[in-house]
Motif scaffolding. Structure first.
Motif, PDB file in Angstrom:
ATOM      1  N   ASP A 124      -6.173   6.844   2.113  1.00 39.89           N
ATOM      2  CA  ASP A 124      -6.959   5.705   1.663  1.00 39.89           C
ATOM      3  C   ASP A 124      -8.040   6.244   0.741  1.00 39.89           C
ATOM      4  O   ASP A 124      -9.091   6.669   1.189  1.00 39.89           O
ATOM      5  CB  ASP A 124      -7.579   4.994   2.874  1.00 39.89           C
ATOM      6  CG  ASP A 124      -8.410   3.808   2.435  1.00 39.89           C
ATOM      7  OD1 ASP A 124      -8.325   3.427   1.250  1.00 39.89           O
ATOM      8  OD2 ASP A 124      -9.148   3.274   3.280  1.00 39.89           O
ATOM      9  N   ILE A 125      -7.728   6.234  -0.542  1.00 36.48           N
ATOM     10  CA  ILE A 125      -8.689   6.769  -1.497  1.00 36.48           C
ATOM     11  C   ILE A 125      -9.396   5.617  -2.192  1.00 36.48           C
ATOM     12  O   ILE A 125      -8.763   4.817  -2.871  1.00 36.48           O
ATOM     13  CB  ILE A 125      -7.991   7.636  -2.566  1.00 36.48           C
ATOM     14  CG1 ILE A 125      -7.196   8.776  -1.926  1.00 36.48           C
ATOM     15  CG2 ILE A 125      -8.993   8.163  -3.578  1.00 36.48           C
ATOM     16  CD1 ILE A 125      -8.009   9.922  -1.453  1.00 36.48           C
ATOM     17  N   ASN A 130       1.821   5.054  -4.073  1.00 39.49           N
ATOM     18  CA  ASN A 130       2.633   4.142  -3.275  1.00 39.49           C
ATOM     19  C   ASN A 130       2.009   2.762  -3.217  1.00 39.49           C
ATOM     20  O   ASN A 130       2.680   1.756  -3.298  1.00 39.49           O
ATOM     21  CB  ASN A 130       2.810   4.682  -1.852  1.00 39.49           C
ATOM     22  CG  ASN A 130       3.629   5.962  -1.841  1.00 39.49           C
ATOM     23  OD1 ASN A 130       3.248   6.934  -1.244  1.00 39.49           O
ATOM     24  ND2 ASN A 130       4.758   5.951  -2.550  1.00 39.49           N
ATOM     25  N   SER A 131       0.696   2.737  -3.056  1.00 39.14           N
ATOM     26  CA  SER A 131       0.015   1.444  -3.038  1.00 39.14           C
ATOM     27  C   SER A 131      -1.424   1.643  -3.447  1.00 39.14           C
ATOM     28  O   SER A 131      -1.899   2.758  -3.599  1.00 39.14           O
ATOM     29  CB  SER A 131       0.093   0.823  -1.637  1.00 39.14           C
ATOM     30  OG  SER A 131      -0.697   1.579  -0.748  1.00 39.14           O
ATOM     31  N   ASN A 164      -3.173  14.222  -9.679  1.00 45.78           N
ATOM     32  CA  ASN A 164      -1.847  14.022 -10.263  1.00 45.78           C
ATOM     33  C   ASN A 164      -1.476  12.552 -10.340  1.00 45.78           C
ATOM     34  O   ASN A 164      -0.744  12.139 -11.233  1.00 45.78           O
ATOM     35  CB  ASN A 164      -0.795  14.797  -9.463  1.00 45.78           C
ATOM     36  CG  ASN A 164      -0.830  16.270  -9.784  1.00 45.78           C
ATOM     37  OD1 ASN A 164      -1.253  16.658 -10.873  1.00 45.78           O
ATOM     38  ND2 ASN A 164      -0.416  17.094  -8.851  1.00 45.78           N
ATOM     39  N   VAL A 165      -1.975  11.770  -9.382  1.00 45.18           N
ATOM     40  CA  VAL A 165      -1.743  10.324  -9.457  1.00 45.18           C
ATOM     41  C   VAL A 165      -2.490   9.762 -10.662  1.00 45.18           C
ATOM     42  O   VAL A 165      -1.961   8.982 -11.446  1.00 45.18           O
ATOM     43  CB  VAL A 165      -2.186   9.628  -8.147  1.00 45.18           C
ATOM     44  CG1 VAL A 165      -2.242   8.130  -8.331  1.00 45.18           C
ATOM     45  CG2 VAL A 165      -1.234   9.990  -7.014  1.00 45.18           C
ATOM     46  N   LEU A 166      -3.731  10.193 -10.829  1.00 40.73           N
ATOM     47  CA  LEU A 166      -4.519   9.739 -11.982  1.00 40.73           C
ATOM     48  C   LEU A 166      -3.883  10.168 -13.297  1.00 40.73           C
ATOM     49  O   LEU A 166      -3.920   9.449 -14.284  1.00 40.73           O
ATOM     50  CB  LEU A 166      -5.930  10.327 -11.912  1.00 40.73           C
ATOM     51  CG  LEU A 166      -6.985   9.526 -11.176  1.00 40.73           C
ATOM     52  CD1 LEU A 166      -8.313  10.254 -11.212  1.00 40.73           C
ATOM     53  CD2 LEU A 166      -7.124   8.150 -11.798  1.00 40.73           C
ATOM     54  N   ILE A 216      -5.916   3.825  -2.506  1.00 44.36           N
ATOM     55  CA  ILE A 216      -4.723   4.502  -2.997  1.00 44.36           C
ATOM     56  C   ILE A 216      -4.037   5.257  -1.852  1.00 44.36           C
ATOM     57  O   ILE A 216      -4.690   5.965  -1.081  1.00 44.36           O
ATOM     58  CB  ILE A 216      -5.089   5.532  -4.095  1.00 44.36           C
ATOM     59  CG1 ILE A 216      -5.808   4.865  -5.255  1.00 44.36           C
ATOM     60  CG2 ILE A 216      -3.854   6.292  -4.571  1.00 44.36           C
ATOM     61  CD1 ILE A 216      -4.970   3.910  -6.040  1.00 44.36           C
ATOM     62  N   THR A 217      -2.701   5.093  -1.758  1.00 45.99           N
ATOM     63  CA  THR A 217      -1.961   5.899  -0.794  1.00 45.99           C
ATOM     64  C   THR A 217      -0.813   6.594  -1.508  1.00 45.99           C
ATOM     65  O   THR A 217      -0.343   6.132  -2.536  1.00 45.99           O
ATOM     66  CB  THR A 217      -1.349   5.048   0.342  1.00 45.99           C
ATOM     67  OG1 THR A 217      -0.389   4.172  -0.241  1.00 45.99           O
ATOM     68  CG2 THR A 217      -2.399   4.264   1.071  1.00 45.99           C
TER      69      THR A 217
END
Lengths: 327, 503
Positions: free
Chosen positions: B23-24, B58-59, B49-51, B11-12
């Protein structure tokens, strides 16, 4: 260590005393004034005078209920008095000039009030102007329009209204029952519906409410519309009560309505207050004192001063209480 | 029970030019508790917050129960079974527990009247589920202590059937018993097959209550391993293991006697006899993770927050009362971390901002009323030059149009002009780019050189090590460690104190 706890105990006691005073102090002062009037004029506490007080309270009491809705969502509506004026003029014109039945006039007054409430709500929620300024502006516009429509003349209402003004049930004016009905309906809406609870939520934390999926702006807007509509009813009732709409109609009543609501438990900071019994207690107390002042023959200026002092006290207590509250 | 509940792959996420998540890659097993640790600003909140659907990635890819998952809004996340228990509570304090839990979907009849009995029954059930049956559903939130409010918030998270529950620093406002209870609930949820992500700054808690630990640093997952195979030293090393990239200005200065002291500062519910002292020309750093009480300490000794007992002393003279006005009178200055709200008049010119705190000395002659514009211009020119503020004209340009670093310099200029002797700096380089940071360090060094006492709060270990003569470490509202320059500075050591000393 013991000293510390002793000090803490004392502080807590002092705090409690302060809280008690904040919660009930204003009632004590008002009750004391009522006792004072009774001693001065034994006529004050007679059944007929009490019925009179209840009857005069009922008209502004309905506007108070509207004010509760707005105060609960942390708003304020200064325009209530002039909303009453213009609504009464609209209803009165239909009655006098077109000979409409009374019920149609009431509906027209409600609609007029609703429109002004909707305008207030629109500017508060969509344009995001502070409620004080928005409603101050509509106050002025509504008054100007009412004066224009009446040519600044007294408007004597058709005799039809006397029927309503003198209607009684069990010896109590019909106005009182109308007021009670409004209070009960408003109480049910506020406590037993989701919309009512969301009003309190918006008043407590509007952003939080939005985050939680409540349509905050729409809820607040509704509150202003409800307030406006109730002012429409109050205005027409007031006109029926007096039988005449003069150019000073309901002037200054916004102060009576706001201070009564705050005495009745609503807060300028929002999220607080119960219409039942708050609105009733608030307005009856204030009207009782106005009535008492008249009875002891106080000058009209005293009444104006009193009005100022009472709103000041109510708001001061409200502010002091609020600063200690956890949000 | 080793199915995978949630999987994040590469994840970015960037905001403008700043890449917050690089890079998650992370996996959460069903029925497991995953501890997530990292410094302030490592990217934990962004990742959550993405979750939660608040930000869009972003990707990269996210898989929930093996299916691809791309939440578009917080509502989506809730519907997919991801629930959050936030650090700051989102409760309406004027409503009852029941009303809070049902605020958006109350069961009601045709007339719109709410079915209180049904709500009450559901709430009682749910409260029991989290082991909080002592809370009455009718209680108004304002009358509940923080711990119980937290429980209500947790109950809210399980109102919808949640499969994954994310706890973001849930223990910061809890007492020890309340904390134990919280962990009891977490374990119970785990037994019910729910998966949990537990974000915390307190390593001890993470070690005792999780199955796996992941370390996040600078937007990357550095490691993820079983808790039983992890040891505190390695984890701490991974949290701070950043190369020293900045260069720090040095200057010749002499450190004198103790000039500024705060003795036995107490604040109800927070500080219990917390003291510190600073010598003339010394820069003392205070390090602590979020919620450790650093900012609150500065605010307390500057009189912005109430102090229940304690003394603030400058050169043997007790400053009393401890109120901002009196503190300034006695030569103290506080530079707050949010300069935009508290430190500057953004729509005003630099000149107006700079002379703001020394208006008295810029009056005309002996008069009382009129300002001396010439003198104002002179002082402004002096300050802009001294602090190297980049501006085309300090008399014309407004503060709002400056870059973050230059804004911060204006804040400094404002205070420096009024000539205080004790500087309290709260995150002085927050939101400032690298170049400007160096200049701000220089300003701080200059202040110390001119015999001021400086206390500097920061979240960046490296910065404190570069600038300060001494570092105090805070954890849970007390100082847990002290390190002196050239003797025992080490990032790992500082982090060890910051996460609560011995693990």
């Amino acid at each position: 260590m013991e000293k510390v706890t002793a000090r803490a105990g004392k502080a807590a006691e002092g705090k409690r005393a302060k809280e008690l005073f904040m919660d009930y102090g204003i009632y004590v002062i008002l009750a004391a004034m009522i006792v004072f009037f009774t001693v001065q004029k034994p006529n004050f506490l007679t059944i007929s005078n009490i019925l009179l007080i209840l009857r005069t309270s009922s008209v502004l009491g309905i506007a108070c209920v509207g004010m509760f809705f707005v105060l609960i969502v942390a708003g304020i509506d200064i325009s209530v008095s002039m909303n009453m004026y213009i609504s009464a003029v609209v209803g009165g014109t239909l009655l006098n000039n077109m000979g409409m039945p009374l019920i149609v006039c009431f509906i027209a007054s409600c609609l007029c009030g609703l429109v002004i409430g909707a305008i207030n709500g629109f500017f508060v929620t969509k344009v995001k102007i502070v409620p004080f300024i928005v409603t101050l502006a509509t106050y002025s516009v509504a008054r100007g329009m009412a004066l224009f429509l009446t040519n600044q003349q007294m408007m004597f209402l058709d005799n039809k209204v006397m029927g309503l003004a003198s209607a009684k049930f069990l010896g109590i004016s019909a106005f009182v029952f109308i007021f009670l009905a409004v209070v009960i309906i408003a109480h049910i809406v506020l406590t037993c519906t989701q919309f009512g609870r969301q009003l309190y939520a918006c008043g407590n934390n509007l952003q939080g409410a939005n985050k939680m999926g409540i349509n905050g702006p729409r809820t607040v807007w509704f509150a202003y519309m409800i307030c406006g509509t109730l002012c429409g009813i109050a205005g027409m009732l007031s006109a029926c009560n007096l039988g005449v709409i003069n150019p000073n109609f309901s002037q200054g009543d916004e102060f009576v309505v706001i201070s009564s609501s705050i005495i009745g438990g609503a807060s300028l900071f929002g999220g607080k207050g119960r219409v039942f019994p708050g609105a009733i207690i608030g307005i009856v107390m204030v009207q009782a004192i106005i009535n008492g002042l008249t009875m002891i023959g106080a000058s009209a200026y005293v009444y104006t001063i009193f009005r100022g002092v009472i709103i000041f006290l109510a708001v001061m207590v409200d502010s002091i209480k609020f600063s200690g509250e956890i949000r | 029970m080793s199915e995978i509940a949630l999987e994040l792959k590469h994840i970015t996420k960037s905001f403008g030019d700043v890449q917050v998540l690089k890079d998650i890659t992370l996996t959460l097993k069903k029925g497991h508790t995953l501890g997530l640790v990292g410094e302030n600003g490592a990217g934990k909140s962004t990742m959550m917050n993405v979750l939660g659907g608040i930000y869009q990635k972003n990707s990269g890819e996210i898989f929930l129960d093996g299916k691809e998952y791309t939440p578009a809004s917080p509502k989506d996340a809730g519907a997919s079974g991801i629930a959050f228990v936030q650090q700051e509570l989102n409760l309406f304090t004027n409503l009852s527990v029941t009303e809070n839990l049902f605020i958006t979907d109350m069961p009601k009849n045709k007339l719109g009247i709410v079915n209180r009995r049904e709500m009450r029954r559901t709430v009682e059930e749910k409260l029991k589920e989290v082991g909080a049956e002592e809370i009455s559903p009718e209680t108004i939130i304002a009358s509940l202590p923080m711990g119980q409010r937290q429980l209500v918030e947790i109950t809210k998270s399980i109102m919808a059937e949640a499969k994954i529950i994310i706890f973001d620093e849930p223990t910061t406002s809890l007492s020890n018993t309340e904390k134990e209870k919280l962990f009891g609930i977490i374990n119970k949820m785990k037994e019910q097959g729910k998966s949990i992500i537990f974000i915390s700054h307190i390593l001890e808690d993470v070690f005792t209550h999780t199955d796996e630990i992941a370390v996040l640093r600078d937007g990357e997952i550095i490691s993820q391993r079983k808790t039983s195979e992890a040891d505190a030293a390695t984890i701490i090393k991974e949290m701070v293991g950043r190369e020293l990239t900045n260069i720090y200005p040095t200057c010749e200065k002499t450190i004198g006697e103790v000039v500024f002291e705060t003795k036995d500062i107490c604040q109800e519910g927070r500080f219990d006899k917390v003291s510190l002292s600073v010598r003339e020309g010394e820069i003392v750093g205070i390090f602590g993770l979020m919620g450790a009480g650093r900012t609150e300490y500065l605010r307390c000794i500057f009189g912005l927050d109430p102090m229940s007992s304690g003394e603030v002393i400058y050169r043997g003279k007790r400053i009393q009362p401890v109120e901002p006005e009196n503190c300034i009178e006695n030569g103290m200055a506080l530079i707050t971390e949010n300069r935009r709200e508290e430190g500057l008049l953004l729509p005003k010119t630099l000149r107006e901002n700079i002379v703001l705190s020394s208006l008295k000395s810029h009056r005309k002659g002996n008069g009382r009323f009129f300002m001396n514009a010439g003198k104002e211009r002179e002082s402004t020119a002096k300050m802009t030059e001294e602090l190297r503020i980049k501006t085309f004209d300090p008399n014309e340009q407004t503060a709002g149009t400056l870059s973050g670093g230059n804004q911060q310099k204006v804040v400094f200029a404002k205070w420096v002009l009024s000539d205080p002797r004790v500087f309290l700096l709260d995150e002085p380089t927050k939101g400032v780019d690298v170049g400007a940071k160096y200049e701000i360090y220089t300003i701080i060094q200059d202040l110390a050189k001119q015999k001021s006492a400086v206390i500097m709060v920061s979240s960046e270990v490296e910065e404190l090590m570069g600038v300060c003569d001494r570092i105090l470490v805070m954890n849970n509202n007390r100082f847990t460690g002290e390190l002196t320059k050239d003797e025992d500075y080490s990032a790992e050591e500082i982090m060890k104190y910051a996460v609560g000393g011995a693990v």
